[in-house]
Motif scaffolding. Structure first.
Motif, PDB file in Angstrom:
ATOM      1  N   LYS A  85      88.171 103.917  12.242  1.00 34.51           N
ATOM      2  CA  LYS A  85      87.890 104.682  13.465  1.00 34.51           C
ATOM      3  C   LYS A  85      86.816 104.032  14.318  1.00 34.51           C
ATOM      4  O   LYS A  85      86.863 104.088  15.554  1.00 34.51           O
ATOM      5  N   GLU A  86      85.849 103.402  13.692  1.00 41.02           N
ATOM      6  CA  GLU A  86      84.800 102.706  14.430  1.00 41.02           C
ATOM      7  C   GLU A  86      85.373 101.537  15.223  1.00 41.02           C
ATOM      8  O   GLU A  86      84.910 101.235  16.328  1.00 41.02           O
ATOM      9  N   GLU A  87      86.377 100.886  14.645  1.00 39.43           N
ATOM     10  CA  GLU A  87      87.041  99.783  15.339  1.00 39.43           C
ATOM     11  C   GLU A  87      87.779 100.293  16.566  1.00 39.43           C
ATOM     12  O   GLU A  87      87.747  99.674  17.635  1.00 39.43           O
ATOM     13  N   ARG A  88      88.469 101.449  16.425  1.00 44.46           N
ATOM     14  CA  ARG A  88      89.174 102.042  17.568  1.00 44.46           C
ATOM     15  C   ARG A  88      88.188 102.435  18.667  1.00 44.46           C
ATOM     16  O   ARG A  88      88.450 102.214  19.858  1.00 44.46           O
ATOM     17  N   ASN A 113      88.257 112.997  16.266  1.00 40.95           N
ATOM     18  CA  ASN A 113      87.602 112.130  15.275  1.00 40.95           C
ATOM     19  C   ASN A 113      88.091 110.686  15.365  1.00 40.95           C
ATOM     20  O   ASN A 113      88.247 110.003  14.358  1.00 40.95           O
ATOM     21  N   TRP A 114      88.376 110.247  16.593  1.00 38.02           N
ATOM     22  CA  TRP A 114      88.804 108.887  16.884  1.00 38.02           C
ATOM     23  C   TRP A 114      90.062 108.463  16.116  1.00 38.02           C
ATOM     24  O   TRP A 114      90.225 107.308  15.722  1.00 38.02           O
ATOM     25  N   GLU A 115      90.936 109.458  15.921  1.00 36.25           N
ATOM     26  CA  GLU A 115      92.262 109.144  15.368  1.00 36.25           C
ATOM     27  C   GLU A 115      93.093 108.429  16.438  1.00 36.25           C
ATOM     28  O   GLU A 115      92.745 108.425  17.621  1.00 36.25           O
ATOM     29  N   GLY A 116      94.222 107.844  16.030  1.00 41.04           N
ATOM     30  CA  GLY A 116      95.105 107.181  16.984  1.00 41.04           C
ATOM     31  C   GLY A 116      95.678 108.156  17.997  1.00 41.04           C
ATOM     32  O   GLY A 116      95.752 109.368  17.755  1.00 41.04           O
TER      33      GLY A 116
END
Length: 363
Positions: A85-88, A113-116
């Motif tokens: 998620k941090e990468e996204r 939560n920074w999901e796709g």
């Protein structure tokens, strides 16, 4: 306002039949996934219009990502491939968006939560909820459909479980009615359209067999998450992540003027005074009062250049099927491509503007 759609429930390959290099295109934005493939035709101008601001922000995100990201980062941002998620978040922060789009999307991503992106919309979440019914009543379904390597074995398997499939869709119908009832009570409406609900449910049921006669379910981007409860980009690619096409999209954006318009499509067309070579309307008319259809279509006609085309999708469960032959100055275009559309629950109608009696002799 939430984002209703984040994936694709339309087959933009059909629209590509009507777009050509240098054309001026108006497109209902939706999730943006229906917009990107149109770039393959290298239009001169692309106007993305949507009455929903969040849907327009998501479209802006997709097109900005295509413009600035490498293919693997684009797929990672949207969720076609798994990344941390941090990468996204890092990929997202590298993009320069309009202030309003950035403010909204930061909150939206944090809320998810920074999901796709691709399965975070309301419609997509509901799709996976429904898929749990298939897993419960047909626990072997996922394995069997994934194991099918040819159309014949797939059709044979689906025929054998037809009654259990029908049972699941009956349950989906009653769940839909209960949800509609709650919504009606909350909004103080008492009208439930049972006919439309059951027609929609039956269309999805019959659509399984229609698609299965032409394509493996695991390779269909709409039915694979619906029936299997998962989506594998490697098996069922959408046009937006076609690797060869992605290079064309990036190149096209260097020469294409892109505009985002938050408005009702008909009000915009009436006010802007522009004319377009192609208008992709999605199924906007499904949400309009029947008595307004003719007026809206006259607005669309006046917004097309000579021999310009509009493609209209209308859900087959709609209470009213408009006779488009009544629209003055337009003629219906026959297209075999419509039969190949991978989402088989729309009636597709392509109309071409004609200003001369001789135009009827030309496609």
């Amino acid at each position: 306002m939430d984002i209703n759609y984040t994936f694709s429930n339309e087959d933009t390959e059909t629209e590509l039949n009507y777009v050509f290099q240098g054309s001026r295109v108006l497109c209902v934005a939706g999730s943006g996934s229906r917009v990107i493939p149109l770039l393959r035709a290298r239009p001169e101008k692309l106007v993305c219009v949507d009455i929903s601001g969040p849907q327009l922000y998501l479209t802006e995100l997709r097109l900005t990502a295509v413009r600035h990201l490498q293919y693997k980062d684009f797929c990672a941002l949207l969720g076609y491939v798994k990344v941390e998620k941090e990468e996204r978040k890092k990929i997202f922060e590298s993009l320069i968006l309009s202030e309003s789009a950035e403010d909204y999307l930061v909150q939206w991503f944090e809320g998810n939560n920074w999901e796709g992106v691709i399965f975070s919309g309301k419609w997509e979440v509901a799709t996976f909820d429904i898929s749990r019914l298939f897993s419960f009543f047909l626990p072997e379904l996922k394995y069997e459909l994934n194991s099918c390597t040819d159309i014949i074995s797939q059709k044979k398997y689906l025929k054998g479980i037809r009654n259990r499939l029908r049972l699941v869709f009956i349950l989906i119908f009653f769940i839909s009615i209960c949800k509609n009832l709650c919504t009606s009570m909350i909004s103080l409406r008492r009208k439930l359209n049972l006919k439309t609900t059951i027609t929609s449910v039956m269309l999805y049921y019959r659509g399984i067999f229609k698609v299965a006669s032409k394509q493996l379910i695991k390779n269909n981007f709409f039915y694979s998450p619906f029936l299997l409860g998962r989506y594998h980009a490697g098996d069922a690619k959408t046009l937006e992540i076609d690797k060869n096409g992605y290079c064309l999209y990036k190149e096209a954006l260097t020469k294409c003027s892109v505009q985002y318009v938050a408005a009702d499509i008909f009000e915009y067309l009436n006010a802007c005074g522009e004319q377009f070579d192609f208008i992709s309307m999605s199924n906007v008319l499904d949400y309009c009062p029947v008595e307004s259809f003719e007026h809206h279509m006259n607005v669309v006609t006046n917004s097309l250049v000579e021999r310009g085309t509009v493609l209209i999708r209308q859900h087959l469960s709609a209470n009213f099927q408009f006779d488009y032959a009544r629209v003055l100055g337009m003629r219906i275009v026959d297209s075999s491509q419509h039969e190949k559309d991978k989402t088989p629950f729309y009636k597709l109608t392509a109309l071409k503007r004609q200003s001369s009696p001789l135009d009827k002799y030309f496609n």
